[in-house]
Design a protein around this motif. Sequence first.
Motif: not given
Length: 94
Positions: A7-31
Amino acid sequence: MQSLFSIGDLAESTAGRDKGKIYLLIKVEEDTAYCVNGRDRKIDNPKKKKIRHLKRVSTARLSEFAERIQKGESVGNEKLFRSIKAQIQKKQED
């Protein structure tokens, strides 16, 4: 299997329509992870994304935002967007 993300990491989308966008992770589950960025994905409507479609961008965590969002406290989308943008610029300068 323990996730490489937290939680709190910044991650870049590598697939999908949002490829290349940067996000803040607010909840992380198993997968899966729930992602927001303040513009395309607002705090009240996070993006559910498979972890295999994310790449960590920054280890500088914005955990104070993620924790406040989880508690249901008010966090402005624009403030979140600016903080993410500042972290990305800071990383590019280094």
